[in-house]
Design a protein around this motif. Structure first.
Motif, mmCIF file in Angstrom:
data_model
loop_
_atom_site.group_PDB
_atom_site.id
_atom_site.type_symbol
_atom_site.label_atom_id
_atom_site.label_comp_id
_atom_site.label_asym_id
_atom_site.label_seq_id
_atom_site.Cartn_x
_atom_site.Cartn_y
_atom_site.Cartn_z
ATOM 1 N N ASN A 156 -35.594 -11.801 5.243
ATOM 2 C CA ASN A 156 -34.928 -11.497 3.979
ATOM 3 C C ASN A 156 -33.615 -10.747 4.184
ATOM 4 O O ASN A 156 -32.680 -10.900 3.389
ATOM 5 N N LYS A 157 -33.533 -9.948 5.241
ATOM 6 C CA LYS A 157 -32.277 -9.253 5.536
ATOM 7 C C LYS A 157 -31.181 -10.243 5.932
ATOM 8 O O LYS A 157 -29.994 -9.952 5.771
ATOM 9 N N VAL A 158 -31.588 -11.392 6.429
ATOM 10 C CA VAL A 158 -30.621 -12.435 6.788
ATOM 11 C C VAL A 158 -30.373 -13.371 5.606
ATOM 12 O O VAL A 158 -29.235 -13.644 5.222
ATOM 13 N N PHE A 159 -31.468 -13.858 4.989
ATOM 14 C CA PHE A 159 -31.354 -14.904 3.972
ATOM 15 C C PHE A 159 -30.728 -14.417 2.665
ATOM 16 O O PHE A 159 -29.929 -15.137 2.058
ATOM 17 N N ILE A 160 -31.085 -13.211 2.197
ATOM 18 C CA ILE A 160 -30.593 -12.766 0.891
ATOM 19 C C ILE A 160 -29.080 -12.506 0.911
ATOM 20 O O ILE A 160 -28.359 -12.985 0.021
ATOM 21 N N PRO A 161 -28.536 -11.765 1.879
ATOM 22 C CA PRO A 161 -27.073 -11.642 1.930
ATOM 23 C C PRO A 161 -26.375 -12.993 2.084
ATOM 24 O O PRO A 161 -25.331 -13.226 1.465
ATOM 25 N N LEU A 162 -26.953 -13.880 2.904
ATOM 26 C CA LEU A 162 -26.361 -15.206 3.077
ATOM 27 C C LEU A 162 -26.389 -15.988 1.768
ATOM 28 O O LEU A 162 -25.412 -16.670 1.422
ATOM 29 N N LEU A 163 -27.494 -15.867 1.022
ATOM 30 C CA LEU A 163 -27.594 -16.524 -0.282
ATOM 31 C C LEU A 163 -26.504 -16.025 -1.228
ATOM 32 O O LEU A 163 -25.842 -16.813 -1.906
ATOM 33 N N LEU A 177 -32.144 -21.489 0.484
ATOM 34 C CA LEU A 177 -32.348 -20.088 0.858
ATOM 35 C C LEU A 177 -33.159 -19.342 -0.192
ATOM 36 O O LEU A 177 -34.061 -18.559 0.126
ATOM 37 N N ALA A 178 -32.837 -19.568 -1.469
ATOM 38 C CA ALA A 178 -33.576 -18.911 -2.551
ATOM 39 C C ALA A 178 -35.040 -19.329 -2.522
ATOM 40 O O ALA A 178 -35.939 -18.502 -2.745
ATOM 41 N N GLY A 179 -35.292 -20.586 -2.230
ATOM 42 C CA GLY A 179 -36.659 -21.076 -2.227
ATOM 43 C C GLY A 179 -37.472 -20.629 -1.026
ATOM 44 O O GLY A 179 -38.669 -20.333 -1.156
ATOM 45 N N VAL A 180 -36.856 -20.569 0.141
ATOM 46 C CA VAL A 180 -37.593 -20.187 1.354
ATOM 47 C C VAL A 180 -38.141 -18.768 1.241
ATOM 48 O O VAL A 180 -39.295 -18.500 1.597
ATOM 49 N N THR A 181 -37.326 -17.826 0.741
ATOM 50 C CA THR A 181 -37.800 -16.448 0.617
ATOM 51 C C THR A 181 -38.952 -16.353 -0.374
ATOM 52 O O THR A 181 -39.881 -15.550 -0.186
ATOM 53 N N SER A 182 -38.914 -17.163 -1.420
ATOM 54 C CA SER A 182 -40.014 -17.169 -2.387
ATOM 55 C C SER A 182 -41.264 -17.799 -1.788
ATOM 56 O O SER A 182 -42.380 -17.299 -1.985
ATOM 57 N N LEU A 183 -41.110 -18.887 -1.047
ATOM 58 C CA LEU A 183 -42.261 -19.538 -0.414
ATOM 59 C C LEU A 183 -42.967 -18.589 0.544
ATOM 60 O O LEU A 183 -44.206 -18.509 0.566
ATOM 61 N N ILE A 184 -42.201 -17.870 1.328
ATOM 62 C CA ILE A 184 -42.790 -16.919 2.278
ATOM 63 C C ILE A 184 -43.630 -15.879 1.540
ATOM 64 O O ILE A 184 -44.748 -15.545 1.962
ATOM 65 N N SER A 185 -43.125 -15.368 0.429
ATOM 66 C CA SER A 185 -43.863 -14.350 -0.327
ATOM 67 C C SER A 185 -45.136 -14.919 -0.930
ATOM 68 O O SER A 185 -46.163 -14.237 -0.997
ATOM 69 N N ILE A 186 -45.090 -16.160 -1.370
ATOM 70 C CA ILE A 186 -46.268 -16.797 -1.971
ATOM 71 C C ILE A 186 -47.379 -16.967 -0.942
ATOM 72 O O ILE A 186 -48.547 -16.642 -1.192
ATOM 73 N N VAL A 187 -47.032 -17.465 0.241
ATOM 74 C CA VAL A 187 -48.041 -17.685 1.274
ATOM 75 C C VAL A 187 -48.569 -16.357 1.828
ATOM 76 O O VAL A 187 -49.729 -16.254 2.214
ATOM 77 N N GLU A 188 -47.719 -15.313 1.827
ATOM 78 C CA GLU A 188 -48.154 -14.009 2.312
ATOM 79 C C GLU A 188 -49.325 -13.463 1.493
ATOM 80 O O GLU A 188 -50.188 -12.767 2.028
ATOM 81 N N VAL A 189 -49.375 -13.771 0.206
ATOM 82 C CA VAL A 189 -50.503 -13.339 -0.627
ATOM 83 C C VAL A 189 -51.815 -13.888 -0.058
ATOM 84 O O VAL A 189 -52.819 -13.165 0.025
ATOM 85 N N ILE A 190 -51.809 -15.149 0.332
ATOM 86 C CA ILE A 190 -53.014 -15.787 0.871
ATOM 87 C C ILE A 190 -53.362 -15.202 2.236
ATOM 88 O O ILE A 190 -54.523 -14.868 2.521
ATOM 89 N N VAL A 191 -52.361 -15.053 3.088
ATOM 90 C CA VAL A 191 -52.576 -14.529 4.437
ATOM 91 C C VAL A 191 -53.157 -13.118 4.383
ATOM 92 O O VAL A 191 -54.145 -12.800 5.063
#
Length: 520
Positions: free
Chosen positions: A182-189, A334-348
């Protein structure tokens, strides 16, 4: 074996900024870019900002604080944190895990489309008919919806790539994986989308597009539908009701400014939505000018905006149009990847807490299973139909109802909101006070009930999108029901060594004595 050896120390964010970027990355997703602009335009333009901001302050941020409080105090995943509120709340956490599972399966395939469209932008592969290219040439959509269908290779291979990236980030852990990404993707977004907006504002017709978006229709303020749409946009865009913010806040350090973090995340998400509205409508203004038609004839939302309207706009641009396409679809990705990671983290996180598995085995097991279902059903000729049905029903009868159940149980069954308020006030720089109790106990549940009833009435009038009843029972009602049944079923299974059974006065296995009294 003692309980101390069962529960390993919980991972933590490296910095508060890392948590905020992850929370913002989860909230800022596809809906910000393709849902908000159309919702605002359809509901009074500039006048929509009034109910929208009221919804943010009266429901969105209070609900964010609620989820932060639940996760931070319990220092656990959504299922365990909800169970620690009290046994009646146990099923809600697992219900949210089921919801995240289904959302992740289809969310990833939209990112696979974005990957391909970054490449398509370079030579405008969609030709003169972007709509036909998207549905027939690219997705190879079947004539009628069904559950199973032939694979579409052009969607399959980028979907596999998306899942590899997401699972690698998750396997690296909270600090070295999610936070760093997120430190990479959000500023890049922000950089990519900022360049896109500036370029859009320089297009002929941009001013007319912005006028269409922001010119207020004050008569809309008295329309109940506008207020319902405003609250709906806030609920769907802030990542509340998924269990994401419960999970993310559980990785915070014991001294954490929960109210300050909620305000920053909430307003940052809304600021990006408004920025997206500016960029999208400046571009649609150009499209309307080129076609010599009124702006309302070119306004679209969802996949129609992203994969049909924008390619058409890119085709009509002169020099630099390829860069415009790369910026747009790169931002979407980029916006979608950060959201996908957070969604799967709930399950993990939920599986880790329940089974004691380490980070990598848990990611490979549950992340791999989620990816397998995603790959089996969505890169097919019926994938678009299934995605549409699952998205509608899991949002309307999953996220909204799960959030409603959590609030009703916490407020009226367990009567635990004052305890959570005390925890938030003890660790935050800004005290929420009694107003928070009123907003969560009355305003937010009332709006969630209103949204649910209104949605149900629409379902009874006619089948969603004209789909057959059999298809909706499988891909719509069946999926929403499966998430709920999963939640109920998992809550009936005893937790590991009783750790999930701790009551509301137990702040978590690794909490220091009286940690809820620590001030920021």
């Amino acid at each position: 074996m003692t309980e101390a050896t069962i529960d390993r120390p919980r991972e933590q964010w490296g910095t508060r900024a890392g948590f905020l970027l992850a929370a913002i990355g989860s909230a800022v997703g596809l809906g910000n870019i393709w849902r908000f602009p159309k919702e605002a335009y359809d509901n009074g333009g500039g006048a929509f900002m009034v109910p929208y901001l009221i919804a943010l302050l009266s429901a969105g941020i209070p609900l964010l604080i609620f989820e932060y409080a639940v996760g931070h105090r319990a220092r656990a995943s959504a299922p365990r944190a909800m169970r620690r509120l009290g046994r009646p709340a146990a099923f809600v956490g697992w219900w949210q895990v089921g919801i995240c599972f289904f959302i992740a399966t289809y969310y990833a395939v939209i990112l696979a489309w974005a990957v391909r469209y970054v490449g398509f932008s370079l030579d405008k592969s969609w030709g003169s008919d972007p709509a036909s290219f998207f549905q027939k040439d690219f997705l190879q959509v079947a004539d009628a919806p069904a559950i199973l269908g032939a694979f579409v290779p052009g969607v399959l291979w980028p979907l596999v790539g998306i899942w590899v990236v997401a699972l690698v980030v998750l396997a690296l852990g909270v600090k070295r994986g999610i936070e760093l990404a997120n430190k990479v993707f959000i500023p890049l977004l922000l950089i990519l989308f900022g360049i896109l907006v500036v370029r859009a504002l320089l297009l002929p017709g941009a001013a007319e597009g912005l006028n269409a978006l922001f010119t207020p229709d004050w008569s809309a303020i008295t329309d109940g539908k506008v207020w319902r749409s405003a609250y709906g946009q806030i609920f769907f865009s802030l990542s509340v009701g998924f269990g994401i913010m419960v999970t993310y806040s559980s990785y915070l350090k014991r001294k954490a400014d929960l109210t300050g973090s909620a305000l920053v995340a909430g307003f940052a998400n809304s600021a990006f939505e408004i920025l997206a509205g500016i960029g999208v409508f400046a571009t649609l203004g150009f499209m309307a000018l080129q076609a010599q038609v009124p702006i309302d004839e070119v306004v679209k939302g969802g996949t129609g905006l992203a994969f049909i309207a924008f390619p058409q706009i890119i085709s009509e641009l002169s020099g630099g149009s390829s860069l415009f396409g790369v910026l747009f679809f790169g931002s979407l990705l980029l916006a979608g990847v950060t959201s996908l990671i957070s969604i799967v983290e709930v399950i993990v996180a939920a599986v880790q807490d329940r089974t004691g598995l380490g980070r990598v085995p848990a990611v490979l097991a549950v992340g791999g299973a989620t990816a397998a279902v995603s790959i089996a059903f969505f890169p097919t000729e019926n994938g678009l139909y299934i995605l549409d049905a699952v998205d509608h029903f899991i949002n309307a009868y999953g996220i909204v109802l799960a959030a409603l159940a959590a609030l009703v149980i916490a407020t009226y069954v367990l009567r635990i909101l004052p305890l959570l308020q005390g925890h938030v006030d003890a660790v935050s720089s800004f005290r929420i006070g009694k107003l928070w109790l009123v907003l969560l106990g009355v305003v937010t549940p009332a709006m969630l009930i209103w949204m649910s009833v209104d949605s149900l009435l629409s379902e009874f009038k006619e089948n969603y999108s004209g789909y057959s009843t059999d298809f909706l029972l499988a891909a719509g009602w069946g999926v929403a029901g499966a998430a709920l049944l999963f939640g109920v079923g998992m809550s009936l299974i005893p937790g590991r060594r009783g750790r999930d059974e701790a009551g509301p006065d137990s702040p978590g296995p690794d909490a220091e004595p009286n940690s809820q009294e620590v001030t920021a």
